[in-house]
Design a protein around this motif. Structure first.
Motif, PDB file in Angstrom:
ATOM      1  N   VAL A 144      -0.137  -7.592  -5.410  1.00 57.93           N
ATOM      2  CA  VAL A 144      -1.361  -6.832  -5.152  1.00 57.93           C
ATOM      3  C   VAL A 144      -0.966  -5.499  -4.548  1.00 57.93           C
ATOM      4  CG1 VAL A 144      -3.531  -6.726  -3.865  1.00 57.93           C
ATOM      5  CG2 VAL A 144      -2.718  -8.914  -4.773  1.00 57.93           C
ATOM      6  N   ALA A 145      -1.550  -4.428  -5.031  1.00 57.41           N
ATOM      7  CA  ALA A 145      -1.232  -3.106  -4.508  1.00 57.41           C
ATOM      8  C   ALA A 145      -2.498  -2.291  -4.352  1.00 57.41           C
ATOM      9  CB  ALA A 145      -0.259  -2.381  -5.431  1.00 57.41           C
ATOM     10  N   SER A 146      -2.435  -1.349  -3.443  1.00 57.50           N
ATOM     11  CA  SER A 146      -3.542  -0.417  -3.251  1.00 57.50           C
ATOM     12  C   SER A 146      -2.975   0.952  -2.963  1.00 57.50           C
ATOM     13  CB  SER A 146      -4.455  -0.877  -2.115  1.00 57.50           C
ATOM     14  OG  SER A 146      -5.614  -0.058  -2.051  1.00 57.50           O
ATOM     15  N   THR A 147      -3.785   1.958  -3.161  1.00 55.47           N
ATOM     16  CA  THR A 147      -3.345   3.336  -2.980  1.00 55.47           C
ATOM     17  C   THR A 147      -4.226   4.049  -1.965  1.00 55.47           C
ATOM     18  OG1 THR A 147      -4.743   4.161  -4.781  1.00 55.47           O
ATOM     19  CG2 THR A 147      -2.499   3.447  -5.341  1.00 55.47           C
ATOM     20  N   ALA A 148      -3.643   5.050  -1.334  1.00 52.45           N
ATOM     21  CA  ALA A 148      -4.385   5.882  -0.383  1.00 52.45           C
ATOM     22  C   ALA A 148      -3.828   7.292  -0.461  1.00 52.45           C
ATOM     23  CB  ALA A 148      -4.243   5.331   1.039  1.00 52.45           C
ATOM     24  N   GLY A 149      -4.661   8.272  -0.176  1.00 48.87           N
ATOM     25  CA  GLY A 149      -4.193   9.644  -0.128  1.00 48.87           C
ATOM     26  C   GLY A 149      -4.694  10.501  -1.272  1.00 48.87           C
ATOM     27  N   ASN A 150      -4.760  11.805  -1.014  1.00 50.45           N
ATOM     28  CA  ASN A 150      -5.339  12.747  -1.967  1.00 50.45           C
ATOM     29  C   ASN A 150      -4.542  12.899  -3.253  1.00 50.45           C
ATOM     30  OD1 ASN A 150      -7.509  13.339  -0.308  1.00 50.45           O
ATOM     31  ND2 ASN A 150      -6.462  15.043   0.700  1.00 50.45           N
ATOM     32  N   VAL A 151      -3.268  12.549  -3.226  1.00 52.02           N
ATOM     33  CA  VAL A 151      -2.469  12.681  -4.448  1.00 52.02           C
ATOM     34  C   VAL A 151      -3.079  11.862  -5.583  1.00 52.02           C
ATOM     35  CG1 VAL A 151      -0.252  12.009  -5.483  1.00 52.02           C
ATOM     36  CG2 VAL A 151      -0.291  13.341  -3.378  1.00 52.02           C
ATOM     37  N   PHE A 152      -3.668  10.722  -5.244  1.00 50.17           N
ATOM     38  CA  PHE A 152      -4.230   9.848  -6.276  1.00 50.17           C
ATOM     39  C   PHE A 152      -5.568  10.344  -6.811  1.00 50.17           C
ATOM     40  CE2 PHE A 152      -1.180   7.039  -4.226  1.00 50.17           C
ATOM     41  CZ  PHE A 152      -0.541   6.512  -5.337  1.00 50.17           C
ATOM     42  N   LEU A 153      -6.081  11.458  -6.288  1.00 45.73           N
ATOM     43  CA  LEU A 153      -7.263  12.082  -6.877  1.00 45.73           C
ATOM     44  C   LEU A 153      -6.920  12.760  -8.200  1.00 45.73           C
ATOM     45  CD1 LEU A 153      -8.919  13.655  -3.705  1.00 45.73           C
ATOM     46  CD2 LEU A 153      -9.490  11.496  -4.844  1.00 45.73           C
ATOM     47  N   ASN A 154      -5.638  12.975  -8.442  1.00 49.00           N
ATOM     48  CA  ASN A 154      -5.174  13.484  -9.719  1.00 49.00           C
ATOM     49  C   ASN A 154      -5.184  12.312 -10.716  1.00 49.00           C
ATOM     50  OD1 ASN A 154      -3.559  14.201 -11.957  1.00 49.00           O
ATOM     51  ND2 ASN A 154      -2.236  15.520 -10.723  1.00 49.00           N
ATOM     52  N   PRO A 155      -6.059  12.323 -11.709  1.00 50.87           N
ATOM     53  CA  PRO A 155      -6.169  11.162 -12.617  1.00 50.87           C
ATOM     54  C   PRO A 155      -4.870  10.830 -13.331  1.00 50.87           C
ATOM     55  CG  PRO A 155      -8.048  12.637 -12.885  1.00 50.87           C
ATOM     56  CD  PRO A 155      -7.062  13.364 -12.017  1.00 50.87           C
ATOM     57  N   VAL A 214       0.857  -1.183   0.000  1.00 51.16           N
ATOM     58  CA  VAL A 214       0.000   0.000   0.000  1.00 51.16           C
ATOM     59  C   VAL A 214       0.891   1.229   0.000  1.00 51.16           C
ATOM     60  CG1 VAL A 214      -1.698   1.339   1.285  1.00 51.16           C
ATOM     61  CG2 VAL A 214      -1.900  -1.147   1.192  1.00 51.16           C
ATOM     62  N   VAL A 215       0.606   2.136  -0.912  1.00 48.07           N
ATOM     63  CA  VAL A 215       1.310   3.408  -0.936  1.00 48.07           C
ATOM     64  C   VAL A 215       0.323   4.494  -0.513  1.00 48.07           C
ATOM     65  CG1 VAL A 215       0.888   3.653  -3.438  1.00 48.07           C
ATOM     66  CG2 VAL A 215       2.598   5.075  -2.310  1.00 48.07           C
ATOM     67  N   ALA A 216       0.717   5.263   0.477  1.00 47.88           N
ATOM     68  CA  ALA A 216      -0.085   6.379   0.961  1.00 47.88           C
ATOM     69  C   ALA A 216       0.607   7.671   0.562  1.00 47.88           C
ATOM     70  CB  ALA A 216      -0.246   6.309   2.476  1.00 47.88           C
ATOM     71  N   ALA A 217      -0.084   8.500  -0.190  1.00 44.22           N
ATOM     72  CA  ALA A 217       0.507   9.734  -0.688  1.00 44.22           C
ATOM     73  C   ALA A 217      -0.417  10.908  -0.418  1.00 44.22           C
ATOM     74  CB  ALA A 217       0.795   9.618  -2.185  1.00 44.22           C
ATOM     75  N   GLY A 218      -0.071  11.645   0.630  1.00 46.29           N
ATOM     76  CA  GLY A 218      -0.749  12.889   0.942  1.00 46.29           C
ATOM     77  C   GLY A 218       0.289  13.985   0.911  1.00 46.29           C
ATOM     78  N   THR A 219       0.438  14.703   2.023  1.00 40.65           N
ATOM     79  CA  THR A 219       1.540  15.658   2.115  1.00 40.65           C
ATOM     80  C   THR A 219       2.871  14.940   1.947  1.00 40.65           C
ATOM     81  OG1 THR A 219       0.287  17.134   3.551  1.00 40.65           O
ATOM     82  CG2 THR A 219       2.672  17.342   3.616  1.00 40.65           C
ATOM     83  N   GLY A 220       3.022  13.786   2.615  1.00 38.16           N
ATOM     84  CA  GLY A 220       4.189  12.927   2.452  1.00 38.16           C
ATOM     85  C   GLY A 220       3.812  11.692   1.666  1.00 38.16           C
ATOM     86  N   ALA A 221       4.757  10.773   1.534  1.00 39.85           N
ATOM     87  CA  ALA A 221       4.484   9.527   0.818  1.00 39.85           C
ATOM     88  C   ALA A 221       5.289   8.399   1.430  1.00 39.85           C
ATOM     89  CB  ALA A 221       4.827   9.662  -0.666  1.00 39.85           C
ATOM     90  N   VAL A 222       4.614   7.272   1.642  1.00 44.67           N
ATOM     91  CA  VAL A 222       5.286   6.103   2.199  1.00 44.67           C
ATOM     92  C   VAL A 222       4.593   4.857   1.677  1.00 44.67           C
ATOM     93  CG1 VAL A 222       3.848   6.072   4.283  1.00 44.67           C
ATOM     94  CG2 VAL A 222       6.123   5.013   4.333  1.00 44.67           C
ATOM     95  N   THR A 223       5.377   3.818   1.446  1.00 49.44           N
ATOM     96  CA  THR A 223       4.860   2.531   0.995  1.00 49.44           C
ATOM     97  C   THR A 223       5.166   1.481   2.037  1.00 49.44           C
ATOM     98  OG1 THR A 223       5.098   3.035  -1.355  1.00 49.44           O
ATOM     99  CG2 THR A 223       5.125   0.709  -0.744  1.00 49.44           C
ATOM    100  N   LEU A 224       4.227   0.608   2.279  1.00 52.76           N
ATOM    101  CA  LEU A 224       4.458  -0.549   3.144  1.00 52.76           C
ATOM    102  C   LEU A 224       4.135  -1.802   2.350  1.00 52.76           C
ATOM    103  CD1 LEU A 224       5.274  -1.393   6.039  1.00 52.76           C
ATOM    104  CD2 LEU A 224       2.841  -1.611   6.519  1.00 52.76           C
ATOM    105  N   ALA A 225       5.083  -2.737   2.323  1.00 51.40           N
ATOM    106  CA  ALA A 225       4.896  -4.017   1.644  1.00 51.40           C
ATOM    107  C   ALA A 225       4.917  -5.129   2.681  1.00 51.40           C
ATOM    108  CB  ALA A 225       5.991  -4.247   0.606  1.00 51.40           C
ATOM    109  N   VAL A 226       3.981  -6.059   2.559  1.00 54.09           N
ATOM    110  CA  VAL A 226       3.858  -7.165   3.509  1.00 54.09           C
ATOM    111  C   VAL A 226       3.899  -8.484   2.742  1.00 54.09           C
ATOM    112  CG1 VAL A 226       2.401  -8.269   5.253  1.00 54.09           C
ATOM    113  CG2 VAL A 226       2.498  -5.762   5.102  1.00 54.09           C
ATOM    114  N   GLY A 227       4.888  -9.302   3.064  1.00 54.26           N
ATOM    115  CA  GLY A 227       5.020 -10.616   2.452  1.00 54.26           C
ATOM    116  C   GLY A 227       4.647 -11.713   3.430  1.00 54.26           C
ATOM    117  N   PRO A 228       4.918 -12.958   3.083  1.00 52.14           N
ATOM    118  CA  PRO A 228       4.563 -14.071   3.962  1.00 52.14           C
ATOM    119  C   PRO A 228       5.336 -14.069   5.273  1.00 52.14           C
ATOM    120  CG  PRO A 228       5.862 -14.833   2.084  1.00 52.14           C
ATOM    121  CD  PRO A 228       5.511 -13.412   1.812  1.00 52.14           C
ATOM    122  N   GLU A 229       6.539 -13.498   5.278  1.00 52.96           N
ATOM    123  CA  GLU A 229       7.345 -13.504   6.493  1.00 52.96           C
ATOM    124  C   GLU A 229       7.825 -12.117   6.919  1.00 52.96           C
ATOM    125  OE1 GLU A 229      10.368 -16.626   6.858  1.00 52.96           O
ATOM    126  OE2 GLU A 229       9.732 -17.339   4.880  1.00 52.96           O
TER     127      GLU A 229
END
Length: 318
Positions: A257-268, A128-143
């Motif tokens: 699998v990925a998902s996005t969060a944050g107002n930056v992605f409101l820009n098409p 999941v990448v969260a992009a608002g004022t800042g931006a950070v990605t977190l990836a979660v695997g099996p371990e």
């Protein structure tokens, strides 16, 4: 400035509960752009008060303490679950619980990348990448889990609202110098700052400069369909964010699998560039809509099971 001074909406009638209430859960999520809360009690759950963002030039946990105290308004919470950006090496759930005294039971503390992840994908593998004022990605695997970027506006946060805003104002100054393409952003910059030769001084002197610069991301989004400079900035932001997600997914061997969060992605154009570039970097990846928000993820911190990959990101007290 106290938390009560930062309170955006003092009308208690909009929020669950009342002064001195008893709550099972107070969830809080946010960062430099703003803080949102959720309260769950005997009457049910619902949105709590909202606050302006955390100041990065002040100690973090006392600010969080003030927000929690103002949210509880003399009441008590069995569990306080906090997802927040800017956590330092010495910021701990135990310290926050000490600051809160007997107004809370247990405290759960995590970086807002963890709460964005939980809100968007729950406990499943992916990134999941969260992009608002800042931006950070977190990836979660099996371990394992891996955080990518989130290094703040000075050294990182590539593709974030601040990054876009900085690129926008830089483009204005490049055009002013004759070093860059003309852009419709110039007219807006003149309206806000006046003499462009003084723009950099006004920005540097503004204590709210991070939010002020990040606010230009919205203007880039509005102009992107017709202004080539804004379109280029938007596409570049999407590529930066996709690169972070690809790095995270591949490093922890997560499901694609990925998902996005944050107002930056409101820009098409950001969203389109992100999906296209990520597809090139991680063939077969699925970009799915987030299940919920970072605030929903904060409320789910209590559901994280000990010993799981996500548990490594959660600090508990007691």
């Amino acid at each position: 400035m106290s938390a009560s001074d930062r309170h955006r909406d003092p009308d208690d009638s909009r929020h669950l509960g009342h002064s001195g209430g008893q709550y099972q859960l107070l969830a809080l999520d946010g960062g430099q752009s703003g803080m949102r809360t959720l309260l769950a009690g005997p009457e049910g759950s619902g949105g709590g008060p909202e606050f302006s963002g955390i100041r990065s030039d002040l100690p973090l946990l006392p600010q969080v303490r003030d927000i929690i105290v103002a949210s509880l308004d003399g009441g008590y919470a069995d569990t306080v679950a906090v997802g927040i950006s800017g956590l330092g090496e010495t910021d701990s759930a135990s310290e926050l619980k000490l600051l809160l005294g007997d107004s809370v039971g247990r405290v759960l503390l995590a970086h807002d990348s963890a709460t964005s992840y939980l809100g968007a994908l729950g406990a499943r593998e992916g990134a999941v990448v969260a992009a608002g004022t800042g931006a950070v990605t977190l990836a979660v695997g099996p371990e394992f889990v891996r955080r990518v970027d989130g290094w703040g506006h000075l050294l990182g946060d590539a593709g974030s609202g601040f990054w876009i805003g900085r690129e926008a104002l830089s483009a204005v100054l490049r055009a002013h110098d004759g070093r860059g393409e003309p852009t419709a952003l110039t007219e807006l910059a003149v309206a806000e700052f006046g003499d462009l030769s003084q723009l950099y001084l006004k920005v540097q002197a503004d204590p709210g400069r991070v939010a002020r610069i990040a606010s230009w991301a919205r203007r880039v989004s509005e102009l992107a369909p017709t202004d080539p400079v804004c379109a280029g900035i938007s596409a570049a932001a999407g590529r930066e964010l996709a690169t972070s997600v690809a790095s995270g997914l591949l490093s922890v061997h997560a499901e694609p699998v990925a998902s996005t969060a944050g107002n930056v992605f409101l820009n098409p154009l950001v969203a389109t560039s992100f999906a296209e570039h990520l597809g090139e970097l991680v063939p077969g990846v699925t970009v799915r809509q987030a299940d919920g928000s970072g605030l929903d993820g904060a409320a789910r911190l209590a559901e994280v099971q000990p010993g799981t990959a996500l548990d490594a990101l959660l600090d508990r007290a007691p």
